[in-house]
Design an enzyme around this catalytic site. Sequence first.
Site, short mmCIF file in Angstrom:
data_model
loop_
_atom_site.label_atom_id
_atom_site.label_comp_id
_atom_site.label_asym_id
_atom_site.label_seq_id
_atom_site.Cartn_x
_atom_site.Cartn_y
_atom_site.Cartn_z
N SER A 1 -2.77 29.80 7.03
CA SER A 1 -3.40 30.86 6.26
C SER A 1 -2.40 31.99 6.13
O SER A 1 -1.39 32.03 6.84
CB SER A 1 -4.68 31.34 6.98
N ARG A 2 -2.67 32.94 5.25
CA ARG A 2 -1.82 34.12 5.16
C ARG A 2 -2.04 35.04 6.35
O ARG A 2 -1.26 35.96 6.58
CB ARG A 2 -2.09 34.85 3.85
N HIS B 1 -3.93 28.24 -6.50
CA HIS B 1 -3.65 26.81 -6.35
C HIS B 1 -2.21 26.46 -6.73
O HIS B 1 -1.54 25.69 -6.02
CB HIS B 1 -4.60 25.99 -7.23
N LYS C 1 -10.17 21.84 -7.13
CA LYS C 1 -10.36 22.09 -8.55
C LYS C 1 -10.70 23.58 -8.76
O LYS C 1 -11.18 24.23 -7.82
CB LYS C 1 -11.47 21.19 -9.11
N ARG D 1 -15.60 37.39 -6.79
CA ARG D 1 -14.51 36.59 -7.35
C ARG D 1 -14.87 35.97 -8.69
O ARG D 1 -14.00 35.76 -9.55
CB ARG D 1 -14.11 35.48 -6.37
N ASP E 1 -14.90 27.68 -12.78
CA ASP E 1 -15.54 27.45 -11.48
C ASP E 1 -16.66 26.42 -11.57
O ASP E 1 -16.79 25.55 -10.70
CB ASP E 1 -16.09 28.76 -10.93
#
Length: 330
Positions: A36-37, A79, A97, A165, A178
Site C-alpha cells: 500500500s502507499r 489502475h 475493472k 469517489r 464503475d
Amino acid sequence: MNKSIRWGILATGAIAEAFTRDLQLLPDAEVVAVGSRSEESARAFAERFDIPRVHGSWASLAADEEVDIVYVATPHHAHYEAARLCLEAGRAVLCEKPFTLNAADSRALTELAAERGRFLMEAMWMRCNPAVLRVAELIAAGAIGTVGTLQADFGLAGPFAPSHRLRDPGLGGGALLDLGIYPVTLAHLLLGVPDSIQAWASLTPEGVDANTALILGYDSGAVATLTCGIVSGTPFRAYVSGSLGRIELPSPFFRPGDFLLYRGQGDDVEPELVQVPYSGSGYVHEAEEAMRCLRAGLLESPLVPWSSTLEVMRTLDTARARTGVRYPGE
C-alpha cells in the site's frame, strides 16, 4: 496438487479484502505479500489476513520476487500506474475493472505485457462466473434462437456526496465506468462489438455521469438497451430475448448462481431453472482462471482476452464522448 501460486495484494480497500478472503479458499493459492502507499494500512491488512510480508509502497511490492502475480485493487483511476509498475518489475497482473480510464491506457498495458512476456488480465469476475458462461454457451448453441434484444441495468440509490469517489472526476467517477461496465461487458460477451453506439447522460455538477443510458445496435438486427446510475436503485437484472425463447438473469446479474431459461414463446411457456452456483463470494473463479493461465504459460486469458477488454473500453470511451464526460488530463 499443483504448486501454490504466490499472490501479492496491491491496495487494502474493501474489494481487496473480499478477493483475499476468496483466495484463502483455494488450496493452491498463497497470499504472501501486501502493498500500500501507507505501511500502516498494509500492516493492518497483513495482520488481518496473516500475510507474512508487508510493503509500504507499490514499487516495493512490485519488486518482491517471491510474488508470482499481483492483484491490483486500487481505485480505478490508479489502475494504469499500479499495473505498469508491476509489469515493468516482472510481475504478472490481475487488475480490477475497469482496466484503466480509457482504451489508450488499456492498450498501452497490453503492449507492455506482450513486450515483457508477462501475464495480464482484467479482473472482470462476471466473465468467469459459471452461470454467465453457461448462458453464453446456450446462446451460442442456439437455445433461444437468434438474439433480438438484451436489457440490463445497474443503478445505485444514492445520494452520494460531492466528495464521494463516484462523483470525483479525478478518481474516474461517474456511473458508467464503475457500474455501466457490467451491462456493456455482458452485451459484448453475448452479442459482440456493437456497430452503433448511442448514449445519453445527466451529469453531476462535477461533470461525471449520474444517470446514463446506452443503446447498442448490431448489423444482425439485435439491440442492447443498457442503463446505469447513481441516483436511483434498479433491480440489477438482465434479459436476453431470441426468436425461440429467452433467458432471465436474476439480481445481481453480474454474479448469478442460476437463471431462467424459456424454451419457446408466449406466456404459457414454463421456465427451466438452470442452477450453476459460484464459489466463495464469486472472486474465486477469476483467481482460478489467472492461476490456470500462469501454469499454462499464457500471457492472456481466453475467458477475458485483451481484445475484449480493449473493445469494451472503446465502447465506454465512445459513450463518454457522446455524453461529454472527460477526466483530468484527457
